[in-house]
Design a protein around this motif. Structure first.
Motif, PDB file in Angstrom:
ATOM      1  N   LYS A  99      -9.341  -4.821  -1.255  1.00  0.00           N
ATOM      2  CA  LYS A  99      -9.798  -3.511  -1.733  1.00  0.00           C
ATOM      3  C   LYS A  99     -10.266  -2.605  -0.611  1.00  0.00           C
ATOM      4  O   LYS A  99      -9.876  -1.449  -0.523  1.00  0.00           O
ATOM      5  CB  LYS A  99     -10.939  -3.695  -2.743  1.00  0.00           C
ATOM      6  CG  LYS A  99     -10.461  -3.803  -4.187  1.00  0.00           C
ATOM      7  CD  LYS A  99     -11.648  -3.682  -5.134  1.00  0.00           C
ATOM      8  CE  LYS A  99     -11.218  -3.977  -6.574  1.00  0.00           C
ATOM      9  NZ  LYS A  99     -12.389  -4.126  -7.466  1.00  0.00           N
ATOM     10  N   GLN A 100     -11.120  -3.155   0.247  1.00  0.00           N
ATOM     11  CA  GLN A 100     -11.661  -2.337   1.327  1.00  0.00           C
ATOM     12  C   GLN A 100     -10.548  -1.788   2.224  1.00  0.00           C
ATOM     13  O   GLN A 100     -10.582  -0.626   2.631  1.00  0.00           O
ATOM     14  CB  GLN A 100     -12.622  -3.162   2.207  1.00  0.00           C
ATOM     15  CG  GLN A 100     -14.030  -3.235   1.671  1.00  0.00           C
ATOM     16  CD  GLN A 100     -14.258  -4.485   0.851  1.00  0.00           C
ATOM     17  OE1 GLN A 100     -13.351  -4.907   0.130  1.00  0.00           O
ATOM     18  NE2 GLN A 100     -15.421  -5.072   0.951  1.00  0.00           N
ATOM     19  N   ILE A 101      -9.582  -2.651   2.508  1.00  0.00           N
ATOM     20  CA  ILE A 101      -8.488  -2.235   3.375  1.00  0.00           C
ATOM     21  C   ILE A 101      -7.687  -1.108   2.734  1.00  0.00           C
ATOM     22  O   ILE A 101      -7.361  -0.110   3.366  1.00  0.00           O
ATOM     23  CB  ILE A 101      -7.580  -3.437   3.691  1.00  0.00           C
ATOM     24  CG1 ILE A 101      -8.351  -4.430   4.565  1.00  0.00           C
ATOM     25  CG2 ILE A 101      -6.314  -2.994   4.395  1.00  0.00           C
ATOM     26  CD1 ILE A 101      -7.587  -5.678   4.879  1.00  0.00           C
ATOM     27  N   ARG A 102      -7.410  -1.300   1.466  1.00  0.00           N
ATOM     28  CA  ARG A 102      -6.669  -0.281   0.733  1.00  0.00           C
ATOM     29  C   ARG A 102      -7.364   1.073   0.842  1.00  0.00           C
ATOM     30  O   ARG A 102      -6.753   2.100   1.135  1.00  0.00           O
ATOM     31  CB  ARG A 102      -6.589  -0.709  -0.733  1.00  0.00           C
ATOM     32  CG  ARG A 102      -5.581   0.069  -1.556  1.00  0.00           C
ATOM     33  CD  ARG A 102      -5.779  -0.242  -3.038  1.00  0.00           C
ATOM     34  NE  ARG A 102      -4.884   0.548  -3.874  1.00  0.00           N
ATOM     35  CZ  ARG A 102      -5.024   1.859  -4.039  1.00  0.00           C
ATOM     36  NH1 ARG A 102      -5.957   2.499  -3.411  1.00  0.00           N
ATOM     37  NH2 ARG A 102      -4.167   2.517  -4.831  1.00  0.00           N
ATOM     38  N   GLN A 103      -8.664   1.050   0.631  1.00  0.00           N
ATOM     39  CA  GLN A 103      -9.462   2.263   0.692  1.00  0.00           C
ATOM     40  C   GLN A 103      -9.359   2.930   2.067  1.00  0.00           C
ATOM     41  O   GLN A 103      -9.148   4.141   2.168  1.00  0.00           O
ATOM     42  CB  GLN A 103     -10.927   1.883   0.438  1.00  0.00           C
ATOM     43  CG  GLN A 103     -11.664   2.820  -0.486  1.00  0.00           C
ATOM     44  CD  GLN A 103     -13.025   2.256  -0.855  1.00  0.00           C
ATOM     45  OE1 GLN A 103     -13.405   1.166  -0.401  1.00  0.00           O
ATOM     46  NE2 GLN A 103     -13.774   2.978  -1.663  1.00  0.00           N
ATOM     47  N   LEU A 104      -9.509   2.100   3.088  1.00  0.00           N
ATOM     48  CA  LEU A 104      -9.474   2.588   4.457  1.00  0.00           C
ATOM     49  C   LEU A 104      -8.140   3.265   4.751  1.00  0.00           C
ATOM     50  O   LEU A 104      -8.090   4.383   5.270  1.00  0.00           O
ATOM     51  CB  LEU A 104      -9.679   1.400   5.412  1.00  0.00           C
ATOM     52  CG  LEU A 104     -10.132   1.710   6.823  1.00  0.00           C
ATOM     53  CD1 LEU A 104     -11.468   2.413   6.797  1.00  0.00           C
ATOM     54  CD2 LEU A 104     -10.229   0.424   7.636  1.00  0.00           C
ATOM     55  N   ILE A 105      -7.056   2.592   4.415  1.00  0.00           N
ATOM     56  CA  ILE A 105      -5.731   3.128   4.669  1.00  0.00           C
ATOM     57  C   ILE A 105      -5.522   4.437   3.927  1.00  0.00           C
ATOM     58  O   ILE A 105      -5.064   5.436   4.488  1.00  0.00           O
ATOM     59  CB  ILE A 105      -4.654   2.092   4.269  1.00  0.00           C
ATOM     60  CG1 ILE A 105      -4.706   0.895   5.229  1.00  0.00           C
ATOM     61  CG2 ILE A 105      -3.269   2.720   4.270  1.00  0.00           C
ATOM     62  CD1 ILE A 105      -3.612  -0.122   4.986  1.00  0.00           C
ATOM     63  N   THR A 106      -5.870   4.442   2.666  1.00  0.00           N
ATOM     64  CA  THR A 106      -5.698   5.651   1.859  1.00  0.00           C
ATOM     65  C   THR A 106      -6.413   6.834   2.484  1.00  0.00           C
ATOM     66  O   THR A 106      -5.838   7.917   2.667  1.00  0.00           O
ATOM     67  CB  THR A 106      -6.271   5.426   0.448  1.00  0.00           C
ATOM     68  OG1 THR A 106      -5.831   4.168  -0.037  1.00  0.00           O
ATOM     69  CG2 THR A 106      -5.822   6.523  -0.500  1.00  0.00           C
ATOM     70  N   PHE A 162       0.842  -1.195   0.000  1.00  0.00           N
ATOM     71  CA  PHE A 162       0.000   0.000   0.000  1.00  0.00           C
ATOM     72  C   PHE A 162       0.879   1.247   0.000  1.00  0.00           C
ATOM     73  O   PHE A 162       0.664   2.181  -0.770  1.00  0.00           O
ATOM     74  CB  PHE A 162      -0.887   0.036   1.257  1.00  0.00           C
ATOM     75  CG  PHE A 162      -1.928  -1.052   1.295  1.00  0.00           C
ATOM     76  CD1 PHE A 162      -2.834  -1.196   0.262  1.00  0.00           C
ATOM     77  CD2 PHE A 162      -2.005  -1.917   2.375  1.00  0.00           C
ATOM     78  CE1 PHE A 162      -3.802  -2.192   0.306  1.00  0.00           C
ATOM     79  CE2 PHE A 162      -2.974  -2.905   2.424  1.00  0.00           C
ATOM     80  CZ  PHE A 162      -3.866  -3.048   1.382  1.00  0.00           C
ATOM     81  N   TYR A 163       1.839   1.224   0.900  1.00  0.00           N
ATOM     82  CA  TYR A 163       2.743   2.370   1.049  1.00  0.00           C
ATOM     83  C   TYR A 163       3.403   2.707  -0.286  1.00  0.00           C
ATOM     84  O   TYR A 163       3.459   3.860  -0.694  1.00  0.00           O
ATOM     85  CB  TYR A 163       3.807   2.029   2.099  1.00  0.00           C
ATOM     86  CG  TYR A 163       4.861   3.081   2.273  1.00  0.00           C
ATOM     87  CD1 TYR A 163       4.636   4.212   3.042  1.00  0.00           C
ATOM     88  CD2 TYR A 163       6.100   2.934   1.661  1.00  0.00           C
ATOM     89  CE1 TYR A 163       5.615   5.177   3.205  1.00  0.00           C
ATOM     90  CE2 TYR A 163       7.091   3.896   1.808  1.00  0.00           C
ATOM     91  CZ  TYR A 163       6.837   5.015   2.584  1.00  0.00           C
ATOM     92  OH  TYR A 163       7.801   5.966   2.742  1.00  0.00           O
ATOM     93  N   ARG A 164       3.869   1.681  -0.957  1.00  0.00           N
ATOM     94  CA  ARG A 164       4.567   1.886  -2.224  1.00  0.00           C
ATOM     95  C   ARG A 164       3.629   2.515  -3.258  1.00  0.00           C
ATOM     96  O   ARG A 164       3.993   3.464  -3.955  1.00  0.00           O
ATOM     97  CB  ARG A 164       5.062   0.528  -2.722  1.00  0.00           C
ATOM     98  CG  ARG A 164       6.156   0.627  -3.762  1.00  0.00           C
ATOM     99  CD  ARG A 164       6.726  -0.734  -4.006  1.00  0.00           C
ATOM    100  NE  ARG A 164       7.820  -0.705  -4.965  1.00  0.00           N
ATOM    101  CZ  ARG A 164       8.498  -1.779  -5.323  1.00  0.00           C
ATOM    102  NH1 ARG A 164       8.208  -2.949  -4.770  1.00  0.00           N
ATOM    103  NH2 ARG A 164       9.460  -1.692  -6.200  1.00  0.00           N
ATOM    104  N   GLU A 165       2.442   1.974  -3.324  1.00  0.00           N
ATOM    105  CA  GLU A 165       1.451   2.494  -4.259  1.00  0.00           C
ATOM    106  C   GLU A 165       1.118   3.948  -3.957  1.00  0.00           C
ATOM    107  O   GLU A 165       1.173   4.825  -4.827  1.00  0.00           O
ATOM    108  CB  GLU A 165       0.157   1.669  -4.100  1.00  0.00           C
ATOM    109  CG  GLU A 165      -0.234   0.830  -5.288  1.00  0.00           C
ATOM    110  CD  GLU A 165      -1.546   0.139  -5.003  1.00  0.00           C
ATOM    111  OE1 GLU A 165      -2.547   0.535  -5.618  1.00  0.00           O
ATOM    112  OE2 GLU A 165      -1.585  -0.783  -4.141  1.00  0.00           O
TER     113      GLU A 165
END
Lengths: 210, 210, 210, 210
Positions: B119-126, A171-174
DNA sequence: AATGAATGAGTCTTCATTCAT
DNA sequence: GATGAATGAAGACTCATTCAT
């Protein structure tokens, strides 16, 4: 079992990777056999069972950070803060070099009592916490560190932060537009950033009076 | 599916607990049914599949911390440091109140691409990272915080430390002789300790010039 | 997969029989395993899935009648009517020798789009119809057959009649008091009757002017 | 149960279609309920079971061709050949009008003893064969038809050919480039062709001496 | 009369492990 | 020592049917 032949090492390495990515239960022995390019029956043959394979991976990877800490503790020349800095280097280095193994450890820690590695992990944590406590106390005696340092929490910061970073590195990299960077460079970048910030974090917490 | 009846909630709660402890793959639908005291087929009947059950758990628990952060960001009276302190309170509170859910999240994060909730996790982190970035920048503009704050790393400290603490709390409790304490008290102790130390950590990092 | 060992052949033969009698969906993998005297898991082990088992049966049985027709078409000595007679012999022989397989085919044909073998069947029908068309046209060119022969309908008569006969043979046998006859003799009787009547049917349709 | 309300008819019609396309075992009660737009439990409620639903479909559709044949047999004005022609019209018409039902019948016939409708089908075949035998014998007595007519085989030609045609109509349509034709027109085309050719077939077989 | 909820039996498939060679 | 074949147990899921209302 102490010495492993090539095939056994291959199996352990592939298994380590798969256990890290998909979890122990989520990885089938067939997956491992395919990935390692060995016959399915080899795994039971060499390691007895899937669970014992995991135990062997722990034994294989698990010579822990303890020894290095013990040596360092007895060093009479370094300041306590220098020792802390070096400890951070060692921890981050170790975790980043053995990301798959460490991911398995994280999974096992989450699992409370269920995992087969519960005992080993408990031992590792106890030992490390004890050594770090000695390091902190040494610094406090020498007047380098302030009083009231919470050792378990310091460990949580060190290991938790590093663990979280390697878990979310994709995620960080992205999110930071580093996809084009080679993985090697990215890993170096991560390590540098982690050690740098953790050191200043520790310095602040250990030395600044509020 | 937005509103859940009693049985559905019971299933999700037990499933959440089991997924947290034993992992998604390590938990059988039968385990969940037994634990929740419902018929095995009920789970497919209500949720369609094991995977969709997990998705529902995410939906059920996942109203994230985002909203609270957004509101706080617009507050004109609090200082930025006060906001950071409150953010730490919120995060720790949330993670500690939903330990099982958060453990599942940790597992899923480790799993890189394999998990169904990627996907959901990515969204949350972002989203969270973006909001915290705004908070830090606000403090920098107001001169409260120093320059060169690494936001992703601050998040890693906050979430990684808290996550590591809840993962290893049984070790921690044992090692520090707190087995006789009620769990409620122990949780309160943990939360207090975490928020206190994370706040001083953040204060140090955000404000002290080296 | 091209060569099958004994067990695989046994599985396919029993499966073929059961699929013919009870349909694909109506036959459980357990039925097949029991009937073939093998362990339940063997079927997935050898064929991957129930559906792939069916595909293998088609491959195993499906070397079609095409080749024989192609050879015959090029024969310069036989009259076209003789060729038609021989074709009838071949078709009836083939269908009667592989009744189970042919019954599966009939079921699949009925199923329009749903069946897994739709494509293969389409191919088989197309090819055969084309070859028969050539045979008819040859006879028409040579003046042996009259004009306006409907090829698809001729195929329907040939295959439909034979298929209906093998489907209803148990009724036929009962109604005509042939229960005491050995099955072998009954089959021979059926084949003789079918070929005899189909030949005279075809002769009438192909040659008699009204 | 003799009279059906709207919902019951809807269920039977949709079930008939699905049984025809996917087979009895391949069709779930849920499929039928969804397709018919009724509550799942309605089907057991109205018909008792899936099997009894099939029996009701047979009763609903199965008022057979027998009656018409009986009336016709007693007609003193028509020649026997005219009667045969009319019989062909009736059969083809009936089968084509009730294709789904007839497809189910074909499936059941293939199933030897397993199907639940075995008895009814047996009865139907017996009765029809008997009536046709009378018709043929009448023609033979009147000198219209030649001797040595094989009645079961004639039935097989009639029913088998028609059945094969409706089973493979989608192939037939494709192979002969009739996809653009409306289905109604295509059905009319098929019926015309079938009756025409079957009549000339029967005429040839029944009257021409070799 | 009508139905949402519930369930026990059964489906196919995959699993880790063992066996015979 | 090494492995293709084999297997019992367990996996997730679907089934037709019934129950309580």
């Amino acid at each position: 079992m102490m010495e492993y032949n090539e095939k056994q090492v291959a199996i352990m390495e592939k298994a380590e990777k798969l256990f890290a990515e998909k979890g122990f239960a989520g990885t089938s022995v067939r997956d491992i056999a395919d990935e390692a390019g060995v016959n399915l029956a080899m795994i039971s043959y060499y390691f007895g069972s899937k669970e014992k394979l995991l135990e062997n991976i722990f034994r294989f990877r698990g010579e822990n950070i303890t020894l290095q800490l013990e040596t360092m503790l007895q060093n009479k020349i370094m300041t306590s803060l220098e020792k802390v800095d070096q400890m951070i280097d060692r921890y981050v280095e170790r975790i980043m070099d053995q990301q798959s193994f460490y991911k398995i450890m994280m999974r096992e820690q989450i699992a409370k009592n269920y995992g087969p590695m519960h005992k080993q992990i408990r031992q590792l944590i106890t030992k490390n916490q004890e050594l770090i406590r000695q390091l902190i106390e040494e610094g406090q005696k020498k007047g380098e560190f302030k009083k009231n340092i919470d050792v378990p929490l310091m460990m949580a910061v060190l290991i938790g932060t590093t663990g979280h970073m390697i878990s979310t590195q994709h995620f960080y990299r992205e999110l930071n537009g580093m996809q084009s960077m080679t993985n090697e460079k990215f890993q170096a970048h991560l390590r540098k950033k982690l050690t740098y910030h953790l050191k200043s974090l520790f310095k602040a917490v250990l030395t600044y009076e509020e």
